[in-house]
Scaffold this active site. Structure first.
Site, PDB file in Angstrom:
ATOM      1  CE  LYS A  13      -2.480  -1.119   3.906  1.00  0.00           C
ATOM      2  NZ  LYS A  13      -1.658  -2.238   4.406  1.00  0.00           N
ATOM      3  NE  ARG A  88      -5.020  -1.630   8.915  1.00  0.00           N
ATOM      4  CZ  ARG A  88      -3.703  -1.589   9.061  1.00  0.00           C
ATOM      5  NH1 ARG A  88      -3.270  -1.277  10.246  1.00  0.00           N
ATOM      6  NH2 ARG A  88      -2.879  -1.522   7.859  1.00  0.00           N
ATOM      7  NE  ARG A 127       8.403  -4.740   5.914  1.00  0.00           N
ATOM      8  CZ  ARG A 127       7.087  -3.976   5.761  1.00  0.00           C
ATOM      9  NH1 ARG A 127       6.439  -3.868   4.617  1.00  0.00           N
ATOM     10  NH2 ARG A 127       6.354  -3.734   6.564  1.00  0.00           N
ATOM     11  NE  ARG A 161       7.647  -1.157   9.703  1.00  0.00           N
ATOM     12  CZ  ARG A 161       6.696  -1.046   8.737  1.00  0.00           C
ATOM     13  NH1 ARG A 161       6.732  -0.602   7.667  1.00  0.00           N
ATOM     14  NH2 ARG A 161       5.203  -1.957   9.319  1.00  0.00           N
ATOM     15  NE  ARG A 172       1.690  -5.279  11.070  1.00  0.00           N
ATOM     16  CZ  ARG A 172       2.844  -4.763  10.180  1.00  0.00           C
ATOM     17  NH1 ARG A 172       4.016  -5.599  10.383  1.00  0.00           N
ATOM     18  NH2 ARG A 172       2.719  -4.083   9.390  1.00  0.00           N
TER      19      ARG A 172
END
Ligand SMILES: [Zn+2]
Length: 178
Positions: A13, A88, A127, A161, A172
């Site tokens: 996104k 959300r 990542r 992260r 999540r």
């Protein structure tokens, strides 16, 4: 033009929102970016949100709605908004209707990005980014050309992260699907 980008964490996104932002003079409102900035700044809201995000849970509606409303009023709205990661929940969606109506705006399009859960877990947990220039990498899909050295700036410090681990990612995804 006001757009909503919906999709699970790691669907891309943010990347698509950036392209739309640059190509169409739209202002990106990313709750993820805002929350991470608040956490980094160590504000009261950031401390609250940080604890919740580390568990992979969804940040409470009132907190997220407040952030979006504030950002909408900061001006520089350009030709419209791209909402990334918001709404959300049903309460957030209803709040968005209100926020837009109060500003005499409407929603033009909702884009849903669908990606397989297993692909997302692999994508997210791999990542990392250069600590100096921010260039993004991935263990499998985009490693540095020379191990441990940033292709772009030659930096040797990298960051991941804290919420990019498998346990948190699965939590999540579960929260997203719910
Ligand atoms: Zn770099």
């Amino acid at each position: 033009m006001n757009l909503v980008l919906l999709g699970p964490p790691g669907a891309g996104k943010g990347t698509q929102a950036k392209l739309l932002e640059d190509g169409h003079a739209l202002t990106k409102l990313s709750t993820g970016d805002m929350l991470r900035a608040a956490v980094a700044a160590g504000t009261e809201l950031g401390r609250k949100a940080g604890d919740i995000m580390e568990r992979g849970a969804l940040v409470p509606d009132d907190l997220v709605i407040k952030l979006i409303a504030e950002r909408m009023d900061e001006g520089g709205e350009g030709r419209g908004y791209i909402l990334d990661g918001f709404p959300r929940t049903i309460a957030q969606a209803e709040a968005l209707d209100r926020l837009l109506a109060e500003r005499h705006k409407r929603l033009d399009r909702v884009i849903v990005m669908e990606v397989d859960d297993e692909a997302l877990v692999e994508r997210i947990t791999g990542r990392f980014a250069c600590a100096d220039c921010g260039e993004g990498y991935h263990d499998i899909y985009k490693p540095t050309k020379v191990p441990g050295v940033c292709d772009r700036c030659g930096g040797t410090q990298f960051v991941r992260r804290r919420d990019d681990n498998e346990e948190v990612v699965r939590a999540r995804l579960k929260a997203y699907h719910a």
